[in-house]
Enzyme design. Structure first.
Site, PDB file in Angstrom:
ATOM      1  N   GLN A  15     -11.076   2.151   0.139  1.00 58.43           N
ATOM      2  CA  GLN A  15     -11.124   3.219   1.140  1.00 58.43           C
ATOM      3  C   GLN A  15     -11.127   4.587   0.485  1.00 58.43           C
ATOM      4  O   GLN A  15     -10.496   4.802  -0.549  1.00 58.43           O
ATOM      5  CB  GLN A  15      -9.923   3.113   2.077  1.00 58.43           C
ATOM      6  CG  GLN A  15     -10.048   1.961   3.047  1.00 58.43           C
ATOM      7  CD  GLN A  15      -8.960   1.920   4.098  1.00 58.43           C
ATOM      8  OE1 GLN A  15      -8.395   0.888   4.372  1.00 58.43           O
ATOM      9  NE2 GLN A  15      -8.680   3.048   4.707  1.00 58.43           N
ATOM     10  N   LEU A  97      -9.184  -2.700  -0.972  1.00 55.30           N
ATOM     11  CA  LEU A  97     -10.177  -3.345  -0.111  1.00 55.30           C
ATOM     12  C   LEU A  97     -11.336  -3.924  -0.926  1.00 55.30           C
ATOM     13  O   LEU A  97     -11.890  -4.981  -0.598  1.00 55.30           O
ATOM     14  CB  LEU A  97     -10.719  -2.332   0.897  1.00 55.30           C
ATOM     15  CG  LEU A  97     -11.994  -2.769   1.620  1.00 55.30           C
ATOM     16  CD1 LEU A  97     -11.689  -3.836   2.651  1.00 55.30           C
ATOM     17  CD2 LEU A  97     -12.722  -1.598   2.220  1.00 55.30           C
ATOM     18  N   HIS A 207       0.003  -0.351   0.513  1.00 54.69           N
ATOM     19  CA  HIS A 207       0.529  -0.989  -0.709  1.00 54.69           C
ATOM     20  C   HIS A 207       2.013  -0.701  -0.959  1.00 54.69           C
ATOM     21  O   HIS A 207       2.466  -0.737  -2.096  1.00 54.69           O
ATOM     22  CB  HIS A 207      -0.319  -0.610  -1.928  1.00 54.69           C
ATOM     23  CG  HIS A 207      -1.757  -1.027  -1.788  1.00 54.69           C
ATOM     24  ND1 HIS A 207      -2.135  -2.356  -1.774  1.00 54.69           N
ATOM     25  CD2 HIS A 207      -2.886  -0.308  -1.604  1.00 54.69           C
ATOM     26  CE1 HIS A 207      -3.450  -2.419  -1.603  1.00 54.69           C
ATOM     27  NE2 HIS A 207      -3.921  -1.197  -1.492  1.00 54.69           N
ATOM     28  N   GLN A 256      -1.285  -8.530  -1.887  1.00 56.86           N
ATOM     29  CA  GLN A 256      -1.926  -7.266  -2.264  1.00 56.86           C
ATOM     30  C   GLN A 256      -1.630  -6.159  -1.261  1.00 56.86           C
ATOM     31  O   GLN A 256      -1.531  -4.989  -1.619  1.00 56.86           O
ATOM     32  CB  GLN A 256      -3.443  -7.492  -2.381  1.00 56.86           C
ATOM     33  CG  GLN A 256      -4.208  -6.342  -2.980  1.00 56.86           C
ATOM     34  CD  GLN A 256      -5.443  -6.010  -2.176  1.00 56.86           C
ATOM     35  OE1 GLN A 256      -5.370  -5.742  -0.990  1.00 56.86           O
ATOM     36  NE2 GLN A 256      -6.583  -6.032  -2.842  1.00 56.86           N
TER      37      GLN A 256
END
Length: 317
Positions: A15, A97, A207, A256
């Site tokens: 992103q 991503l 994250h 993740q």
């Protein structure tokens, strides 16, 4: 010039690389790109290409829209690469991503499945923390150990979550957490000698442990996802290693979402495997720039523009 004695790695952006009007020339030039966006539109039930070309940037930046759009963009350029006779890389990796894009291109995930998966991933991530309560910031010019230490101090002082979440290259780390925690960390990091601390225009603290509710929801989706052993090794963000077992890949895709992106370590793994050429498969040139900061011997190529793609095919064949 490429080092043709060395192998090639493909890397896939996450992103932040999206922009209105992207890939217009590639769409016009390559049938594979047109076919890929038609397939994505059919899978998701809306005209993705029209959104990319004619939509508002704010709409493109919504996480559950951004994620499938970037996945489709990377897969489209990968297919154009193959259509033009580009050689297969020896290894792949994707930033956040982008790991999903890498797994599609490596044959581990089916494209329509992955589109649905990342749309849900984006929605889960957005709903995990209310808008305005989370933040991210890029910290420039301070070592990893100092940033980790200061984030622990800021979390203790503020009573809020804040941690280093993207280790992008030496001297470039992203922190994330509760807005108050990030604000306190920025203040302390500047005192500790950071050259710059730049708040990022994102809608959630990706994250971090705040994403664990999103991980729990994603785990339910991933549990029934068709996953195959990748035909090309993929270096995973969580541990900077490769995996061939579908169950391990499923587990890492969930982990993740609330774990730091170990991008510097991923690129070091790639360089140690004998790679000398990095091909960024997606919009933008962010990862190519980071690769040179991590290892100056790496030669970076971009595929976003048709002439760049064709030049890279010629150079690396």
């Amino acid at each position: 010039m490429p080092d043709n004695k060395k192998q090639t790695a493909f890397v896939f952006p996450g992103q932040g690389s999206q922009k209105v009007g992207m890939l217009a020339a590639a769409h016009e030039r390559f049938q594979a790109v047109r076919n890929t966006f038609d397939e994505a539109s059919q899978a998701l039930g809306y005209d993705m290409w029209d959104l990319i070309q004619n939509g508002e940037q704010a709409a493109l930046n919504l996480t559950e829209t951004t994620q499938p759009v970037l996945l489709a963009s990377s897969v489209a350029l990968w297919r154009a690469w193959l259509e033009q006779g580009g050689p297969l890389p020896s290894i792949m990796a994707g930033h956040s991503l982008g790991e999903f894009s890498a797994l599609v291109c490596a044959g581990s995930l089916e494209f329509p499945d992955a589109l649905q998966l990342v749309r849900q991933r984006g929605a889960f991530m957005q709903s995990a923390v209310p808008v305005g309560e989370g933040a991210m910031a890029a910290i420039i010019g301070l070592d990893d150990e100092s940033i980790n230490r200061v984030c622990r101090e800021a979390a203790a002082a503020s009573g809020h979550v804040v941690a280093a979440v993207n280790f992008n290259s030496p001297g470039q780390v992203v922190i994330a957490g509760h807005t108050a925690g990030v604000d306190e960390a920025i203040r302390l990091l500047k005192e500790a000698g950071a050259k710059r601390a730049l708040p990022l225009p994102v809608s959630a603290p990706f994250h971090t442990e705040l994403m664990k509710p999103a991980g729990e929801r994603l785990a339910e989706v991933v549990a029934v996802l068709a996953v195959s052993a990748p035909r090309i090794p993929v270096v995973h963000n969580v541990h900077a290693g490769t995996e061939s077992q579908p169950e391990r890949i499923r587990a890492l895709l969930v982990e993740q979402i609330y774990s730091p992106v170990q991008w510097t370590r991923c690129m070091e793994t790639i360089a140690k495997s004998g790679v000398g050429n990095i091909v960024e498969c997606g919009p933008g040139k962010v990862l190519g720039g980071l690769s040179r900061r991590i290892d100056k011997e790496l030669q970076a190529f971009s595929l976003e523009e048709p002439d760049e793609l064709l030049a890279a095919v010629e150079a690396l064949n």
